[in-house]
Design a protein around this motif. Structure first.
Motif, PDB file in Angstrom:
ATOM      1  N   ILE A  72      28.140 132.235  13.566  1.00  0.00           N
ATOM      2  CA  ILE A  72      27.498 133.267  14.570  1.00  0.00           C
ATOM      3  C   ILE A  72      27.187 132.836  15.807  1.00  0.00           C
ATOM      4  O   ILE A  72      26.602 131.643  15.751  1.00  0.00           O
ATOM      5  CB  ILE A  72      25.957 133.681  13.729  1.00  0.00           C
ATOM      6  CG1 ILE A  72      26.318 134.209  12.346  1.00  0.00           C
ATOM      7  CG2 ILE A  72      25.375 134.797  14.669  1.00  0.00           C
ATOM      8  CD1 ILE A  72      25.113 134.562  11.735  1.00  0.00           C
ATOM      9  N   PRO A  73      27.823 133.190  16.622  1.00  0.00           N
ATOM     10  CA  PRO A  73      27.685 132.708  18.202  1.00  0.00           C
ATOM     11  C   PRO A  73      26.445 132.459  18.811  1.00  0.00           C
ATOM     12  O   PRO A  73      25.477 133.479  18.558  1.00  0.00           O
ATOM     13  CB  PRO A  73      28.847 133.668  19.000  1.00  0.00           C
ATOM     14  CG  PRO A  73      29.542 134.368  17.829  1.00  0.00           C
ATOM     15  CD  PRO A  73      28.565 134.447  16.778  1.00  0.00           C
ATOM     16  N   ASP A  74      26.340 131.169  19.342  1.00  0.00           N
ATOM     17  CA  ASP A  74      24.989 131.000  20.057  1.00  0.00           C
ATOM     18  C   ASP A  74      23.923 131.187  19.371  1.00  0.00           C
ATOM     19  O   ASP A  74      22.805 131.712  19.885  1.00  0.00           O
ATOM     20  CB  ASP A  74      24.994 131.665  21.358  1.00  0.00           C
ATOM     21  CG  ASP A  74      24.329 131.013  22.452  1.00  0.00           C
ATOM     22  OD1 ASP A  74      23.580 129.917  22.268  1.00  0.00           O
ATOM     23  OD2 ASP A  74      24.050 131.485  23.564  1.00  0.00           O
ATOM     24  N   THR A  75      23.876 130.887  17.954  1.00  0.00           N
ATOM     25  CA  THR A  75      22.574 131.090  17.132  1.00  0.00           C
ATOM     26  C   THR A  75      22.306 129.923  16.263  1.00  0.00           C
ATOM     27  O   THR A  75      23.091 129.057  15.811  1.00  0.00           O
ATOM     28  CB  THR A  75      23.286 132.138  16.107  1.00  0.00           C
ATOM     29  OG1 THR A  75      23.390 133.384  17.008  1.00  0.00           O
ATOM     30  CG2 THR A  75      21.847 132.610  15.480  1.00  0.00           C
ATOM     31  N   ILE A  76      21.191 129.875  16.202  1.00  0.00           N
ATOM     32  CA  ILE A  76      20.165 128.743  15.395  1.00  0.00           C
ATOM     33  C   ILE A  76      19.279 129.264  14.494  1.00  0.00           C
ATOM     34  O   ILE A  76      18.490 130.180  14.708  1.00  0.00           O
ATOM     35  CB  ILE A  76      19.572 127.666  16.073  1.00  0.00           C
ATOM     36  CG1 ILE A  76      20.657 126.720  16.897  1.00  0.00           C
ATOM     37  CG2 ILE A  76      18.741 126.645  15.310  1.00  0.00           C
ATOM     38  CD1 ILE A  76      20.086 125.840  17.593  1.00  0.00           C
ATOM     39  N   ALA A  77      19.727 128.993  13.119  1.00  0.00           N
ATOM     40  CA  ALA A  77      18.626 129.659  12.086  1.00  0.00           C
ATOM     41  C   ALA A  77      17.389 128.761  11.814  1.00  0.00           C
ATOM     42  O   ALA A  77      17.714 127.664  11.677  1.00  0.00           O
ATOM     43  CB  ALA A  77      19.598 130.098  10.903  1.00  0.00           C
ATOM     44  N   VAL A  78      16.259 129.403  11.693  1.00  0.00           N
ATOM     45  CA  VAL A  78      15.049 128.590  11.305  1.00  0.00           C
ATOM     46  C   VAL A  78      14.589 129.146   9.807  1.00  0.00           C
ATOM     47  O   VAL A  78      14.157 130.451   9.833  1.00  0.00           O
ATOM     48  CB  VAL A  78      14.085 128.547  12.058  1.00  0.00           C
ATOM     49  CG1 VAL A  78      12.922 127.692  11.547  1.00  0.00           C
ATOM     50  CG2 VAL A  78      14.591 127.857  13.669  1.00  0.00           C
ATOM     51  N   SER A  79      14.466 128.640   8.782  1.00  0.00           N
ATOM     52  CA  SER A  79      14.029 129.145   7.450  1.00  0.00           C
ATOM     53  C   SER A  79      13.170 128.272   6.681  1.00  0.00           C
ATOM     54  O   SER A  79      13.102 127.189   7.002  1.00  0.00           O
ATOM     55  CB  SER A  79      15.434 129.394   6.549  1.00  0.00           C
ATOM     56  OG  SER A  79      15.958 128.108   6.227  1.00  0.00           O
ATOM     57  N   GLY A  80      12.650 129.015   5.438  1.00  0.00           N
ATOM     58  CA  GLY A  80      11.868 128.153   4.607  1.00  0.00           C
ATOM     59  C   GLY A  80      10.585 128.153   4.931  1.00  0.00           C
ATOM     60  O   GLY A  80       9.715 127.783   4.002  1.00  0.00           O
ATOM     61  N   GLY A  81       9.941 128.830   5.773  1.00  0.00           N
ATOM     62  CA  GLY A  81       8.559 129.090   6.240  1.00  0.00           C
ATOM     63  C   GLY A  81       7.837 130.002   5.445  1.00  0.00           C
ATOM     64  O   GLY A  81       6.617 129.887   5.150  1.00  0.00           O
TER      65      GLY A  81
END
Length: 422
Positions: free
Chosen positions: A300-309
């Motif tokens: 997914i271009p120019d994207t960072i995922a943050v998860s687990g919160g």
């Protein structure tokens, strides 16, 4: 005890009295500690429940057993060493004349209580005494070496109470752990952490894992000996140590440029505290409720995922997020929509993804039961989101929950790529 033909409620035998003492004073942790500290005073006196009226005549065999039990007790060679006292009174009974009857048992001190209860309790008292005496003696030697920072001039009484309050912990300590405690306390002083993490605390001989494991005990002992504010402030604050990072979140770059900007790492962990100040190097930030859904994504271009919160979205008030396109993807249920409401209270520009009635209608056959529904309406939802929340809560669909993991991956990628092109 209920009265029967074989065992009336009056006339406690020796073993009965021991069980009363054990139940009321030894097995009651609060009472026992109060006795050890001295807040509950000795002597302890319990009634042996001598018979009244015609009770003795109605059960003469138990009466004889009752009297003989305490006569035998008083005739034991070790009776005087136990130092308990059985009080006898002369009582006149009809038909059986005047009799000497045991009426009260008096326990003068904690040592006598232990001896009365038996070998196990007596040995336990000796072990506690040995451990506490060892701590006092060793601390006295170590504290004498402490010259720069003062100690409390009358710490002994408070330290004794603190050690009694923590008997369960101290009883489980090995010889080494007792030595670590004694070596540690004299080294501590206010502010010595200088803003570092606890693991960097400048102490010798003692490993900081021991401190982490026994933080509350060390806090109490430090307050008793050195500074009472250690307990008022909390030991970490008193030492000026930072809390260990917690609330770890999974950070996954979803394109090569973002991964390169993060040192080429495909996955990394960051704490909520770190993310408040560390700007992630991508235009699009995708926040995902569950880690498993995050791990399935890439390209997914120019994207960072943050998860687990999960419900931990406090970091989303970070100022740097205002410059990003931020999407939020969670389970479509009352809990997930409540989290979305909380997210929006931190970041009003958030874009919900796949958390709408269209997604529900498309994949309603994949829905499952939600065991506990959030009852109260969240305040941060749009009109459409609130309508969906109420429909789910009220059971308008067969089931009340559409989990992220149940959406097909091709649909997920399609919706995420559409979001990045907004």
């Amino acid at each position: 005890m209920p009265e029967t033909k074989s065992r009336p409620a009056w006339g406690l035998l020796q073993q009965d009295a021991v069980e009363v003492l054990r139940t009321k004073y030894w097995n009651n942790t609060k009472t026992l500690k109060s006795l050890l500290i001295g807040n509950t005073g000795f002597p302890i006196q319990i009634s042996l429940k001598p018979p009244k009226g015609n009770a003795a005549l109605n059960n003469i065999s138990h009466f004889q057993e009752f009297v003989d039990s305490w006569k035998s007790f008083c005739e034991q060679p070790e009776y005087e060493s136990i130092q308990v006292n059985v009080r006898w009174e002369r009582v006149m009974f009809r038909s059986i004349s005047e009799q000497q009857v045991p009426t009260y048992l008096t326990i003068p001190d904690i040592s006598s209580l232990g001896r009365m209860l038996g070998d196990v309790e007596e040995q336990q008292l000796k072990d506690w005494h040995s451990r506490i005496s060892s701590i006092f003696d060793s601390l006295s030697t170590e504290l004498a070496k402490r010259t720069v920072y003062p100690i409390r001039s009358t710490y002994e009484r408070e330290l004794f109470s603190t050690l009694i309050a923590n008997l369960e912990i101290l009883s489980g300590f090995s010889k080494l752990e007792l030595e670590l405690l004694v070596k540690l306390i004299p080294q501590l002083h206010k502010g010595m952490g200088r803003g570092s993490y606890l693991r960097a605390l400048p102490v010798i001989f003692v490993d900081t894992k021991f401190i982490e494991k026994n933080l509350k005990l060390i806090e109490s002992v430090t307050a008793a000996i050195i500074d009472c504010s250690a307990k008022e402030m909390g030991l970490l604050s008193w030492l000026d140590c930072r809390d260990k990072p917690k609330d770890w979140l999974l950070v996954k770059p979803l394109c090569k440029n973002a991964a390169d900007a993060l040192g080429g790492l495909p996955l990394l962990r960051m704490s909520s505290e770190t993310l408040l100040d560390f700007e992630l190097p991508a235009k699009n930030i995708l926040v995902i409720e569950n880690e498993q859904s995050c791990l399935s994504l890439d390209s997914i271009p120019d994207t960072i995922a943050v998860s687990g919160g999960g419900k931990n979205v406090s970091w989303m008030k970070a100022n740097w997020l205002a410059k990003k396109r931020v999407g939020y993807w969670g389970d479509v249920d009352s809990d997930g929509l409540s989290i979305l409401s909380d997210v929006r209270s931190k970041l009003s520009t958030i874009i919900p993804l796949m958390m709408d009635s269209e997604t529900i209608e498309t994949y309603r056959e994949r829905m499952v039961a939600e065991h506990e529904c959030t009852v109260k309406d969240p305040v941060g939802l749009t009109v459409a989101e609130l309508a969906l929340f109420r429909a789910l809560r009220n059971g308008d669909y067969v089931h009340k929950r559409l989990e992220q993991e149940r959406l097909p991956l091709d649909y997920v990628h399609k919706m995420l790529r559409s979001w990045t092109k907004l």
